[in-house]
Scaffold this motif. Structure first.
Motif, mmCIF file in Angstrom:
data_model
loop_
_atom_site.group_PDB
_atom_site.id
_atom_site.type_symbol
_atom_site.label_atom_id
_atom_site.label_comp_id
_atom_site.label_asym_id
_atom_site.label_seq_id
_atom_site.Cartn_x
_atom_site.Cartn_y
_atom_site.Cartn_z
ATOM 1 N N UNK A 143 0.869 -1.233 -0.086
ATOM 2 C CA UNK A 143 0.020 0.031 -0.089
ATOM 3 C C UNK A 143 0.861 1.122 -0.005
ATOM 4 N N UNK A 144 1.976 1.093 0.841
ATOM 5 C CA UNK A 144 2.941 2.558 0.943
ATOM 6 C C UNK A 144 3.406 2.719 -0.807
ATOM 7 N N UNK A 145 3.845 1.850 -1.118
ATOM 8 C CA UNK A 145 4.579 1.879 -2.367
ATOM 9 C C UNK A 145 3.258 2.158 -3.663
ATOM 10 N N UNK A 146 2.407 1.772 -3.475
ATOM 11 C CA UNK A 146 1.074 2.039 -4.482
ATOM 12 C C UNK A 146 0.863 3.588 -3.992
ATOM 13 N N UNK A 147 0.682 3.980 -3.110
ATOM 14 C CA UNK A 147 0.607 5.403 -2.712
ATOM 15 C C UNK A 147 1.862 6.510 -3.352
ATOM 16 N N UNK A 148 3.031 5.765 -3.119
ATOM 17 C CA UNK A 148 4.108 6.784 -3.619
ATOM 18 C C UNK A 148 4.135 6.642 -5.147
ATOM 19 N N UNK A 149 3.473 5.555 -5.903
ATOM 20 C CA UNK A 149 3.689 5.657 -7.415
ATOM 21 C C UNK A 149 2.541 6.691 -7.796
ATOM 22 N N UNK A 150 1.296 6.514 -7.199
ATOM 23 C CA UNK A 150 0.126 7.464 -7.523
ATOM 24 C C UNK A 150 0.655 8.767 -7.433
ATOM 25 N N UNK A 151 1.373 9.156 -6.378
ATOM 26 C CA UNK A 151 1.834 10.538 -6.242
ATOM 27 C C UNK A 151 2.954 10.919 -7.100
ATOM 28 N N UNK A 152 3.736 9.972 -7.478
ATOM 29 C CA UNK A 152 4.465 10.543 -8.557
ATOM 30 C C UNK A 152 3.952 10.382 -9.937
ATOM 31 N N UNK A 153 2.919 9.570 -10.269
ATOM 32 C CA UNK A 153 2.164 9.930 -11.414
ATOM 33 C C UNK A 153 1.375 11.055 -11.602
ATOM 34 N N UNK A 154 0.871 11.573 -10.547
ATOM 35 C CA UNK A 154 0.277 12.839 -10.314
ATOM 36 C C UNK A 154 1.312 13.985 -10.804
ATOM 37 N N UNK A 155 2.691 13.994 -10.274
ATOM 38 C CA UNK A 155 3.664 14.715 -10.483
ATOM 39 C C UNK A 155 4.072 14.726 -12.050
ATOM 40 N N UNK A 196 2.723 6.480 -20.970
ATOM 41 C CA UNK A 196 3.774 6.841 -19.984
ATOM 42 C C UNK A 196 3.127 6.579 -18.576
ATOM 43 N N UNK A 197 1.885 7.305 -18.299
ATOM 44 C CA UNK A 197 1.500 7.296 -17.142
ATOM 45 C C UNK A 197 0.853 5.955 -16.519
ATOM 46 N N UNK A 198 0.418 5.007 -17.685
ATOM 47 C CA UNK A 198 0.334 3.534 -17.029
ATOM 48 C C UNK A 198 1.675 2.943 -16.756
ATOM 49 N N UNK A 199 2.604 3.257 -17.279
ATOM 50 C CA UNK A 199 3.671 2.586 -16.926
ATOM 51 C C UNK A 199 4.242 2.887 -15.601
ATOM 52 N N UNK A 200 3.952 4.060 -15.289
ATOM 53 C CA UNK A 200 4.410 4.466 -13.997
ATOM 54 C C UNK A 200 3.799 3.608 -12.909
ATOM 55 N N UNK A 201 2.699 3.306 -13.129
ATOM 56 C CA UNK A 201 1.868 2.348 -12.199
ATOM 57 C C UNK A 201 1.886 1.140 -12.260
#
Length: 203
Positions: free
Chosen positions: A149-161, A191-196
């Motif tokens: 869950x922590x990594x998923x939240x991190x990736x979602x935040x990175x995707x937003x950026x 690219x955004x899909x790849x980030x997640x």
């Protein structure tokens, strides 16, 4: 057709000026860009810098949320799975056109500059007004194939950026035609899909 009133002119000028010079630009400069003789025009109509930023976002958010809601309804009616690619498309595709049908020219660049403001990512996003966005983010979290869950939240935040940066870059571009425009849109989504979805490798 009536001409824009002072408030509308300040909204457009504020969006453009903040996009070009950042959220700390002098409010009197925004008033001048809006053609207002009164240097306190922003304070008069919006109360403060924060009030202006919130108003710029709220000018576009209902239409964006309506489009996302309609796309989400179509997705659910189709019976398709909640894949990351499908959900990213619903979240992001409205940003390619909805703000510009309302007269904007710099909205993505404005968001890139102002994304740290509470009106962009604060509690209202998750608890009150941005219902479709909140639903999509929750479903993306569930659909992501890897990570705690922590990594998923991190990736979602990175995707937003990255999303804000890519949309701002898209807005700056001049396209040779509709085919070029669609190709760039599809690449942004990929690219955004790849980030997640891309797993971490140890090679």
């Amino acid at each position: 057709m009536t001409s824009p009133d002072a408030r509308q002119l300040i909204l457009l000028a504020g969006e453009r000026t903040i996009a070009e010079r950042g959220p700390d630009v002098a409010l009197r400069d925004i008033a001048v860009a809006a053609g207002q003789r009164n240097n306190s025009a922003v304070h008069y109509h919006f109360g403060s810098r924060d009030g202006l930023i919130v108003a710029i976002i709220e000018r576009h958010q209902p239409a964006l949320e309506n489009r996302r809601t309609a796309l989400l309804a179509d997705h659910e009616a189709s019976g398709a799975a909640d894949t990351v690619a499908a959900l990213i498309a619903i979240l992001v595709r409205p940003m390619f056109d909805v703000p510009y049908t309302e007269g904007s020219t710099h909205y993505a660049r404005f968001l890139e500059q102002a994304r740290a403001h509470p009106a962009v990512g604060g509690p209202d996003l998750h608890e009150k007004r941005w219902h479709a966005t909140r639903v999509l983010v929750a479903r993306l979290f569930k659909a992501m194939p890897y990570g705690s869950p922590a990594i998923k939240r991190y990736r979602l935040q990175a995707m937003s950026t990255v999303m804000f940066a890519l949309l701002a870059d898209y807005e700056r571009q001049e396209f040779g035609g509709e085919t070029d425009r669609i190709t760039v849109q599809d690449n942004i989504l990929a690219m955004l899909v790849g980030l997640l979805t891309e797993p971490v490798t140890t090679d």
